[in-house]
Motif scaffolding. Sequence first.
Motif, PDB file in Angstrom:
ATOM      1  N   UNK A 274     -17.839   2.510 -42.374  1.00  0.00           N
ATOM      2  CA  UNK A 274     -17.326   2.064 -41.078  1.00  0.00           C
ATOM      3  C   UNK A 274     -16.674   3.247 -40.374  1.00  0.00           C
ATOM      4  N   UNK A 275     -17.137   3.538 -39.160  1.00  0.00           N
ATOM      5  CA  UNK A 275     -16.562   4.627 -38.383  1.00  0.00           C
ATOM      6  C   UNK A 275     -15.170   4.229 -37.889  1.00  0.00           C
ATOM      7  N   UNK A 276     -14.188   5.054 -38.206  1.00  0.00           N
ATOM      8  CA  UNK A 276     -12.820   4.768 -37.776  1.00  0.00           C
ATOM      9  C   UNK A 276     -12.722   4.919 -36.261  1.00  0.00           C
ATOM     10  N   UNK A 277     -12.038   3.988 -35.617  1.00  0.00           N
ATOM     11  CA  UNK A 277     -11.895   4.011 -34.162  1.00  0.00           C
ATOM     12  C   UNK A 277     -10.618   3.286 -33.759  1.00  0.00           C
ATOM     13  N   UNK A 278     -10.159   3.574 -32.566  1.00  0.00           N
ATOM     14  CA  UNK A 278      -8.964   2.926 -32.041  1.00  0.00           C
ATOM     15  C   UNK A 278      -9.361   1.805 -31.097  1.00  0.00           C
TER      16      UNK A 278
ATOM     17  N   UNK B 213      -4.042  18.367 -37.067  1.00  0.00           N
ATOM     18  CA  UNK B 213      -2.754  18.336 -37.766  1.00  0.00           C
ATOM     19  C   UNK B 213      -1.700  17.639 -36.895  1.00  0.00           C
ATOM     20  N   UNK B 214      -1.671  17.973 -35.607  1.00  0.00           N
ATOM     21  CA  UNK B 214      -0.682  17.378 -34.716  1.00  0.00           C
ATOM     22  C   UNK B 214      -1.067  15.960 -34.309  1.00  0.00           C
ATOM     23  N   UNK B 215      -2.350  15.638 -34.336  1.00  0.00           N
ATOM     24  CA  UNK B 215      -2.760  14.268 -34.044  1.00  0.00           C
ATOM     25  C   UNK B 215      -2.246  13.308 -35.109  1.00  0.00           C
ATOM     26  N   UNK B 216      -2.124  13.778 -36.327  1.00  0.00           N
ATOM     27  CA  UNK B 216      -1.543  12.943 -37.389  1.00  0.00           C
ATOM     28  C   UNK B 216      -0.088  12.624 -37.068  1.00  0.00           C
ATOM     29  N   UNK B 217       0.623  13.620 -36.509  1.00  0.00           N
ATOM     30  CA  UNK B 217       2.019  13.385 -36.111  1.00  0.00           C
ATOM     31  C   UNK B 217       2.085  12.420 -34.933  1.00  0.00           C
ATOM     32  N   UNK B 218       1.115  12.528 -34.019  1.00  0.00           N
ATOM     33  CA  UNK B 218       1.053  11.614 -32.882  1.00  0.00           C
ATOM     34  C   UNK B 218       0.806  10.187 -33.369  1.00  0.00           C
TER      35      UNK B 218
ATOM     36  N   UNK C  12      -1.783   3.542 -38.024  1.00  0.00           N
ATOM     37  CA  UNK C  12      -2.024   3.863 -39.430  1.00  0.00           C
ATOM     38  C   UNK C  12      -3.371   4.538 -39.680  1.00  0.00           C
ATOM     39  N   UNK C  13      -4.250   4.519 -38.711  1.00  0.00           N
ATOM     40  CA  UNK C  13      -5.580   5.114 -38.885  1.00  0.00           C
ATOM     41  C   UNK C  13      -5.482   6.642 -38.883  1.00  0.00           C
ATOM     42  N   UNK C  14      -6.365   7.327 -39.625  1.00  0.00           N
ATOM     43  CA  UNK C  14      -6.337   8.808 -39.676  1.00  0.00           C
ATOM     44  C   UNK C  14      -6.846   9.410 -38.374  1.00  0.00           C
ATOM     45  N   UNK C  15      -5.934   9.685 -37.472  1.00  0.00           N
ATOM     46  CA  UNK C  15      -6.299  10.167 -36.136  1.00  0.00           C
ATOM     47  C   UNK C  15      -6.870  11.582 -36.189  1.00  0.00           C
ATOM     48  N   UNK C  16      -7.977  11.789 -35.494  1.00  0.00           N
ATOM     49  CA  UNK C  16      -8.600  13.112 -35.384  1.00  0.00           C
ATOM     50  C   UNK C  16      -9.302  13.195 -34.041  1.00  0.00           C
ATOM     51  N   UNK C  17      -9.726  14.397 -33.665  1.00  0.00           N
ATOM     52  CA  UNK C  17     -10.400  14.568 -32.390  1.00  0.00           C
ATOM     53  C   UNK C  17     -11.669  13.730 -32.311  1.00  0.00           C
ATOM     54  N   UNK C  18     -12.405  13.637 -33.416  1.00  0.00           N
ATOM     55  CA  UNK C  18     -13.680  12.931 -33.355  1.00  0.00           C
ATOM     56  C   UNK C  18     -13.495  11.429 -33.160  1.00  0.00           C
TER      57      UNK C  18
ATOM     58  N   UNK D 130     -13.811   5.906 -30.467  1.00  0.00           N
ATOM     59  CA  UNK D 130     -12.958   4.967 -29.736  1.00  0.00           C
ATOM     60  C   UNK D 130     -13.532   4.682 -28.358  1.00  0.00           C
ATOM     61  N   UNK D 131     -14.008   5.721 -27.681  1.00  0.00           N
ATOM     62  CA  UNK D 131     -14.615   5.511 -26.367  1.00  0.00           C
ATOM     63  C   UNK D 131     -15.797   4.547 -26.472  1.00  0.00           C
ATOM     64  N   UNK D 132     -16.680   4.792 -27.455  1.00  0.00           N
ATOM     65  CA  UNK D 132     -17.865   3.944 -27.619  1.00  0.00           C
ATOM     66  C   UNK D 132     -17.468   2.498 -27.888  1.00  0.00           C
ATOM     67  N   UNK D 133     -16.466   2.312 -28.747  1.00  0.00           N
ATOM     68  CA  UNK D 133     -16.023   0.964 -29.109  1.00  0.00           C
ATOM     69  C   UNK D 133     -15.388   0.249 -27.918  1.00  0.00           C
ATOM     70  N   UNK D 134     -14.480   0.919 -27.212  1.00  0.00           N
ATOM     71  CA  UNK D 134     -13.772   0.296 -26.088  1.00  0.00           C
ATOM     72  C   UNK D 134     -14.728   0.048 -24.931  1.00  0.00           C
TER      73      UNK D 134
END
Length: 472
Positions: A222-226, A360-365, A372-378, A383-387
Amino acid sequence: MATFRFELNGRPTRNKTYVVYLRVTVGGKRKLIKTMVEIARPCDFNAKCKGENWIRGGVRDAKVLNAQLADILAKAKETYKELDKEGEVTTVALAKEMNTEVVSPSFMAFARERAQMIYDNGGWRNWRKYCGLINKLDAFRKKRRMADITVADMTVELLTRFDNFLHKWENEREPGKLLHPNTIEVQFNILRTLVHRAIEVGIMEASKDPFLVFKYKGIKTIKEKLDDSEMERIINLELENGSLIWHCKNYFLFSYYCAGIRAADLIQLRWGNVTASGRLHYQMGKNHKERDLLLVEQAIEILRHYQREDEKATDYIFPLLSNDAEYAGYVTQADKDRMRPELRHKMYQDISSKNALINKYLKKIAEKAEIEKPLSMHISRHSFAHIAQESGAESSAIKNILGHSNLATTERYMGSFDTSKTDETLRNVFAKKQSSATATEESGATKEEQAIELLKSMTPEQIMAVISAINK
């Protein structure tokens, strides 16, 4: 035309010596012809020698051995000329005419040669993948106590043993865990590409392709997404203006507002990619496809933070890569394709470093936004596709805006299939049944009457399904 070159077999004989072979290429087909020349150490052989000094001067009887090789080379060339006149020239015919043995080429050497070609052509990402496979193959070879892996060794049995070997390989990125099944699938995909390339250049017969039988498939992930609410929490997150974490938030949101532009492409964006009509036009580095996107107001607002009065069209938009770097002079994708391998390597190292810093900073964001999801640039791309899908956009439109060639790829980005229609169908079906059942119960009808009323509310297909179930 034919080419001739001496090379050393990396596999020692039982006498611990190394045999010199003559590599012959005719019409793109390559074969190794065994010679009678053997040496004690691999370092005593020089394939790129000047003149006819393949065996180094410090070796005992070097002059005699070099003379033998020179005679073999001369005989091969003469035999080729004779066969060519008769129109029967092939590597096999040449070896037979010389009364020698054709041996299987080294698959390991072929793989390394192919990896070097990819590196020289600027394919740094693929080069790293190929090197990873070669390292694993080499470790497998050593564990199996094989001096080499030849083309003839590439069988279904060997691939099966290699499969078992990979399932015990430690995951370098996640200590304590083994390789993910999908990572193993990538290894076999590269290996299959190498085998097919070996068939194309003629060092392997198509009928000997082990992948005609051997198959390996990873697992569906499952692709992680927001979701929309999580994106809103990031958008509304208050951060110190001008801080590194603030910049990283901008990079992530700009990618999201631009339909999930990949990190490597975002890092390399220049002001010349922004058109006067308010669009973002650039060429994707991964597949060289053109993207022409409308810059929405939110994206334009982010760009305003980075505009300067003295900016040039060739300057990078975001303060990630240096405008003074040597590779900065290569602006277009066509320019980058002509970049020296070592310079391209340096550029991609810098891009990878900046991408790692952003993540690294996206994890802090994510922590600050209570995600709780592992935030990254990808994830901005997923997220765009899902939303976009949730907002009612057609899959084909999302596919085009993401620059995908295959709709299946887009669907993986969006997640599972759109459940809104199936959800509504389930609600309607069971709401109808529930209301019918309730009404009949309240009327005091018999079970038979209730059943008839229920059947009236069902479709013919549903009735047939009920009858079928009763008859089982």
